[in-house]
Structure formats: structure tokens, C-alpha cells
Scaffold this motif. Structure first.
Motif, short mmCIF file in Angstrom:
data_model
loop_
_atom_site.label_atom_id
_atom_site.label_comp_id
_atom_site.label_asym_id
_atom_site.label_seq_id
_atom_site.Cartn_x
_atom_site.Cartn_y
_atom_site.Cartn_z
N GLN A 22 0.84 -1.19 0.00
CA GLN A 22 0.00 0.00 0.00
C GLN A 22 0.88 1.24 0.00
O GLN A 22 1.92 1.26 0.63
N ILE A 23 0.42 2.24 -0.71
CA ILE A 23 1.06 3.55 -0.65
C ILE A 23 0.15 4.42 0.18
O ILE A 23 -0.98 4.71 -0.19
N ARG A 24 0.67 4.82 1.27
CA ARG A 24 -0.14 5.62 2.16
C ARG A 24 -0.03 7.09 1.80
O ARG A 24 0.78 7.48 0.97
N HIS A 25 -0.83 7.90 2.41
CA HIS A 25 -0.89 9.33 2.10
C HIS A 25 0.44 10.02 2.33
O HIS A 25 0.83 10.89 1.56
N ASN A 26 1.15 9.68 3.34
CA ASN A 26 2.46 10.31 3.60
C ASN A 26 3.45 9.99 2.48
O ASN A 26 4.20 10.84 2.05
N THR A 27 3.44 8.78 2.00
CA THR A 27 4.35 8.38 0.92
C THR A 27 4.01 9.15 -0.36
O THR A 27 4.91 9.61 -1.06
N ARG A 28 2.75 9.28 -0.66
CA ARG A 28 2.34 10.05 -1.83
C ARG A 28 2.79 11.50 -1.70
O ARG A 28 3.26 12.10 -2.67
N LEU A 29 2.63 12.05 -0.53
CA LEU A 29 3.04 13.42 -0.30
C LEU A 29 4.55 13.58 -0.49
O LEU A 29 5.01 14.50 -1.15
N TYR A 30 5.33 12.66 0.05
CA TYR A 30 6.78 12.71 -0.10
C TYR A 30 7.20 12.57 -1.57
O TYR A 30 8.12 13.26 -2.03
N MET A 31 6.54 11.70 -2.30
CA MET A 31 6.86 11.53 -3.72
C MET A 31 6.51 12.80 -4.51
O MET A 31 7.27 13.22 -5.39
N LEU A 32 5.40 13.43 -4.19
CA LEU A 32 5.01 14.67 -4.86
C LEU A 32 5.99 15.79 -4.55
O LEU A 32 6.40 16.54 -5.44
N VAL A 33 6.43 15.91 -3.31
CA VAL A 33 7.41 16.94 -2.93
C VAL A 33 8.74 16.67 -3.63
O VAL A 33 9.36 17.59 -4.16
N LEU A 34 9.17 15.44 -3.66
CA LEU A 34 10.43 15.10 -4.33
C LEU A 34 10.37 15.40 -5.83
O LEU A 34 11.29 15.99 -6.39
N PHE A 35 9.28 15.05 -6.47
CA PHE A 35 9.11 15.36 -7.89
C PHE A 35 9.10 16.86 -8.13
O PHE A 35 9.71 17.36 -9.08
N SER A 36 8.44 17.61 -7.28
CA SER A 36 8.38 19.08 -7.41
C SER A 36 9.77 19.69 -7.25
O SER A 36 10.13 20.62 -7.99
N ILE A 37 10.54 19.20 -6.31
CA ILE A 37 11.90 19.72 -6.10
C ILE A 37 12.77 19.44 -7.32
O ILE A 37 13.49 20.32 -7.80
N ILE A 38 12.68 18.25 -7.86
CA ILE A 38 13.47 17.90 -9.05
C ILE A 38 13.05 18.77 -10.23
O ILE A 38 13.90 19.29 -10.97
N LEU A 39 11.77 18.99 -10.40
CA LEU A 39 11.29 19.84 -11.48
C LEU A 39 11.75 21.28 -11.30
O LEU A 39 12.21 21.92 -12.24
N LEU A 40 11.69 21.79 -10.09
CA LEU A 40 12.12 23.16 -9.80
C LEU A 40 13.62 23.34 -10.05
O LEU A 40 14.05 24.32 -10.66
#
Length: 155
Positions: A22-40
């Protein structure tokens, strides 16, 4: 126990079941933040490289203009100098077989018999009057050999 039973291995389907993954909400949030940082970081790097390249190009261009000859030498001839160039009548029989005397190298048009052509005084290259006049407004040299057409007065 027999030896066949000890060698047999039985797989259980429960071991391969990934329902527990399972991917929990915290993991999704961390993946979204990591992707945003890489994009930035990628966007910032792209913008930085564009700015440094454009600043190098502008500094190279400005240094080129500072080391080039004065702007008076870059301009063409004035109207009086252009009008003072000799005009002759093209004669096919008198021309050499050289390609530069048979056609205008500016417009690539062939000289017709009896057509007026302008002859540059130093190199003796021939052009249609209209073609070379347009050229000499912005350049002070022959279009073929780049010999200066500018005649400096002794004063």
C-alpha cells in the motif's frame, strides 16, 4: 518419510500476493514533494544556463563592435561617389569569356547587348547600375573581391 516428499517444494499463492502493498498518504506526499523539487531544480538550471549563454553572447558581440573599425568605415558610399562611377555600354563582342564580365554577380542576370553597366574603378568588375548602386549604399567595397571603392580625397 520418503525421499521424494522431502525434495518436493510447494509454492503457496499467499506468499506472492501483493495486496498488502500500500502507498499511504504520507508516501504520496513525499513523492510529490520530491518530484516538485526535481522539477524546480531543472527549471532553475535551464534558466541559469540560458542567462549565462546570452550574457556571453552579448559580451562577445559588444567586444566585437569595440574592436571593429569605426562606423564611418562600415557605411557605404554617398550618392555623389556612387554617381561618379563610370557607366559603360556592354558589348558582347568586346567582352572576355570570363563569367564575371558576362553576368551581374549581384542579381545573377546576364548582361544584354547594349545594356548600361557600371564598372568599378580599381578592380574593373562590372554590374548592373541598379544592383551595384544598392550594394554601394551599404558597402564601400566590390561585392566580388572586396576591394575598396572609396576614393579618399587628398585634403
Amino acid at each position: 518419510m520418503s525421499t521424494n516428499d522431502s525434495l518436493t517444494f510447494h509454492w503457496q499463492d499467499d506468499d506472492l500476493d501483493d495486496d498488502n502493498f500500500q502507498i499511504r498518504h504520507n508516501t504520496r506526499l513525499y513523492m510529490l514533494v520530491l518530484f516538485s523539487i526535481i522539477l524546480l531544480v531543472t527549471i532553475i538550471f535551464f534558466l541559469y544556463s540560458r542567462c549565462t549563454i546570452s550574457s556571453r553572447a552579448s559580451s562577445t558581440t559588444s567586444s566585437f563592435y569595440h574592436t571593429s573599425p569605426p562606423s564611418s568605415q562600415l557605411r557605404g558610399l554617398n550618392a555623389a561617389a556612387i554617381n561618379s562611377l563610370p557607366i559603360t555600354i556592354h558589348r558582347q563582342a568586346l567582352s572576355n569569356t570570363n563569367d564575371t564580365t558576362l553576368e551581374c554577380t549581384i542579381c545573377l542576370g546576364v548582361f544584354e547587348e547594349g545594356e548600361k553597366v557600371k564598372v568599378l574603378p580599381v578592380c574593373y568588375h562590372r554590374y548592373h547600375c541598379e544592383c551595384v548602386d544598392k550594394w554601394l549604399v551599404t558597402h564601400s567595397s566590390c561585392p566580388i573581391c572586396r576591394t575598396s571603392v572609396r576614393v579618399d580625397s587628398p585634403f
